[in-house]
Design an enzyme around this catalytic site. Structure first.
Site, PDB file in Angstrom:
ATOM      1  NE  ARG A 189       7.433  -2.700   6.286  1.00 13.25           N
ATOM      2  CZ  ARG A 189       6.060  -2.341   6.075  1.00 13.25           C
ATOM      3  NH1 ARG A 189       5.302  -2.195   4.899  1.00 13.25           N
ATOM      4  NH2 ARG A 189       5.331  -2.606   7.401  1.00 13.25           N
ATOM      5  NE  ARG A 202       6.382  -0.108  10.487  1.00 13.07           N
ATOM      6  CZ  ARG A 202       5.337   0.024   9.682  1.00 13.07           C
ATOM      7  NH1 ARG A 202       5.220   0.373   8.422  1.00 13.07           N
ATOM      8  NH2 ARG A 202       4.033  -0.807  10.117  1.00 13.07           N
ATOM      9  NE  ARG A 261       2.267  -4.669  11.303  1.00 16.17           N
ATOM     10  CZ  ARG A 261       3.087  -4.577  10.309  1.00 16.17           C
ATOM     11  NH1 ARG A 261       4.329  -4.943  10.837  1.00 16.17           N
ATOM     12  NH2 ARG A 261       2.495  -3.524   9.570  1.00 16.17           N
ATOM     13  NE  ARG A 303      -4.226  -1.639   9.833  1.00 16.67           N
ATOM     14  CZ  ARG A 303      -3.203  -0.874   9.100  1.00 16.67           C
ATOM     15  NH1 ARG A 303      -3.363   0.205   8.798  1.00 16.67           N
ATOM     16  NH2 ARG A 303      -1.871  -1.512   8.990  1.00 16.67           N
ATOM     17  CE  LYS A 331      -1.955  -1.042   3.981  1.00 16.21           C
ATOM     18  NZ  LYS A 331      -1.457  -2.438   4.120  1.00 16.21           N
TER      19      LYS A 331
HETATM   20  P1  AMP Z   1       0.714   0.633   8.922  1.00 22.03           P
HETATM   21  O1  AMP Z   1       1.798   1.681   8.894  1.00 22.03           O
HETATM   22  O2  AMP Z   1      -0.471   0.895   8.068  1.00 22.03           O
HETATM   23  O3  AMP Z   1       1.237  -0.865   9.001  1.00 22.03           O
HETATM   24  O4  AMP Z   1       0.230   0.761  10.698  1.00 22.03           O
HETATM   25  C1  AMP Z   1       0.944   0.548  11.592  1.00 22.03           C
HETATM   26  C2  AMP Z   1       0.216   0.496  12.703  1.00 22.03           C
HETATM   27  O5  AMP Z   1      -0.360   1.696  12.998  1.00 22.03           O
HETATM   28  C3  AMP Z   1      -0.763  -0.661  12.619  1.00 22.03           C
HETATM   29  O6  AMP Z   1      -0.194  -1.993  13.098  1.00 22.03           O
HETATM   30  C4  AMP Z   1      -2.003  -0.153  13.992  1.00 22.03           C
HETATM   31  O7  AMP Z   1      -1.224  -0.315  15.194  1.00 22.03           O
HETATM   32  C5  AMP Z   1      -1.691   1.314  13.553  1.00 22.03           C
HETATM   33  N1  AMP Z   1      -2.852   1.814  12.760  1.00 22.03           N
HETATM   34  C6  AMP Z   1      -2.576   2.212  11.671  1.00 22.03           C
HETATM   35  N2  AMP Z   1      -3.840   2.626  10.740  1.00 22.03           N
HETATM   36  C7  AMP Z   1      -4.682   2.066  11.741  1.00 22.03           C
HETATM   37  C8  AMP Z   1      -6.339   1.913  11.636  1.00 22.03           C
HETATM   38  N3  AMP Z   1      -6.948   2.483  10.588  1.00 22.03           N
HETATM   39  N4  AMP Z   1      -6.936   1.355  12.832  1.00 22.03           N
HETATM   40  C9  AMP Z   1      -6.276   1.018  13.776  1.00 22.03           C
HETATM   41  N5  AMP Z   1      -4.808   0.941  13.777  1.00 22.03           N
HETATM   42  C10 AMP Z   1      -3.979   1.529  12.900  1.00 22.03           C
END
Ligand code: AMP
Length: 211
Positions: free
Chosen positions: A125, A158, A169, A86, A13
Site C-alpha cells: 500500500r 506509511r 497491528r 476498535r 475500509k
Molecule cells: P488506520 O488508518 O485506521 O489504520 O489507523 C492507523 C493507526 O491509528 C492505528 O494503527 C492506531 O495506532 C491509530 N488508531 C486509529 N484508530 C484508532 C482507534 N479507534 N483506536 C486506537 N487507535 C487508533
C-alpha cells in the site's frame, strides 16, 4: 443511515469510505486520518498519538473517544465510522455518546479478508500525503512513480505499513478489534461482507445494505 465499517487493517475500509462519500454523499469519520492530520499539524493530540501509531499499537481509548466526541458534536449526519470503534470499550463509549446525542448506528459492516491477502495489501500500500488517495505497488500504481494521479501530491509508504509494524497491528486487531463482531451481533447490527473481491463488488454489497 449512520454506519460502522470495520475489519482488519488493509480490509478496504478507507477505499469503501471514499466511494460512499463520492457516490452516496456520506461523511467519513476516520480516526486514523484524524490522527495523521493531527501529527502533520503538530498538535498536542498528534504528539500523543504518534508514538503509539509508529509502533502499530492502539492509541489509548480515552484519547480516541474524546476525539470522536468532538467530531460528532459538530453535528455530522449520514456518517461512516472508519477505524472506530476498535475495542469493546470504545464501542460501549460510542453507544453512550450516541444515546446522549439522540443518534444511532444502522449497521456495523465487517469486511472479511483473509490474513494472507491483508499482508500483501498492506506491504504494497502507498498513500498520497496530501489527499489520502490509496495506491498499491502492484495492483494500482500511480501513473507517475511517487506522484498522486488525483492531486499531484507525494505518494509514500506509511511508517506503520512497514513489515515489522504490520505484524503488531494485525496481532492487536485479533486481540482487541475482532471481539467487536460478537458485540455487534448481540446488538443486531452486524453484517458481514466478503472483502476479498473487486472494490466495485464490495461496494455494491455495501450499497444494498444501506439502501
Ligand atoms: P488506520 O488508518 O485506521 O489504520 O489507523 C492507523 C493507526 O491509528 C492505528 O494503527 C492506531 O495506532 C491509530 N488508531 C486509529 N484508530 C484508532 C482507534 N479507534 N483506536 C486506537 N487507535 C487508533
Amino acid at each position: 443511515m449512520n454506519l460502522i465499517l470495520f475489519g482488519a487493517p488493509g480490509a478496504g475500509k478507507g477505499t469503501q469510505s471514499s466511494l460512499l462519500i463520492e457516490r452516496m454523499g456520506m461523511t467519513q469519520i476516520s480516526t486514523g486520518d484524524l490522527f495523521r492530520a493531527a501529527i502533520k499539524n503538530k498538535t498536542d493530540l498528534g504528539r500523543k498519538a504518534q508514538e503509539f501509531m509508529d509502533r502499530g499499537e492502539l492509541v489509548p481509548d480515552l484519547i480516541v473517544i474524546g476525539m470522536v466526541e468532538e467530531v460528532l458534536n459538530k453535528g455530522v449526519k449520514d456518517f461512516i465510522l472508519d477505524g472506530f470503534p476498535r475495542t469493546v470499550a470504545q464501542a460501549e463509549a460510542l453507544d453512550e455518546l450516541l444515546k446522549k446525542m439522540n443518534l444511532s448506528i444502522g449497521k456495523a459492516v465487517f469486511l472479511e479478508v483473509p490474513m494472507s491477502e491483508l499482508m500483501d495489501r498492506l506491504t504494497g500500500r502507498r498513500v498520497c500525503r496530501s489527499c489520502g488517495a490509496v495506491y498499491h505497488v502492484k495492483s494500482k500504481p500511480p501513473k507517475k512513480d511517487g506522484i498522486c494521479d488525483l492531486c499531484g501530491g507525494e505518494v509514500y509508504q506509511r511508517q506503520d505499513d512497514k513489515a515489522e509494524v504490520i505484524e503488531t497491528r494485525l496481532k492487536n486487531y485479533e486481540e482487541f478489534t475482532s471481539p467487536l463482531k460478537a458485540f455487534y451481533k448481540k446488538a443486531g447490527k452486524y453484517v458481514e461482507v466478503d472483502g476479498n473481491r473487486s472494490t466495485e463488488d464490495v461496494f455494491s454489497d455495501i450499497r444494498q445494505i444501506i439502501a
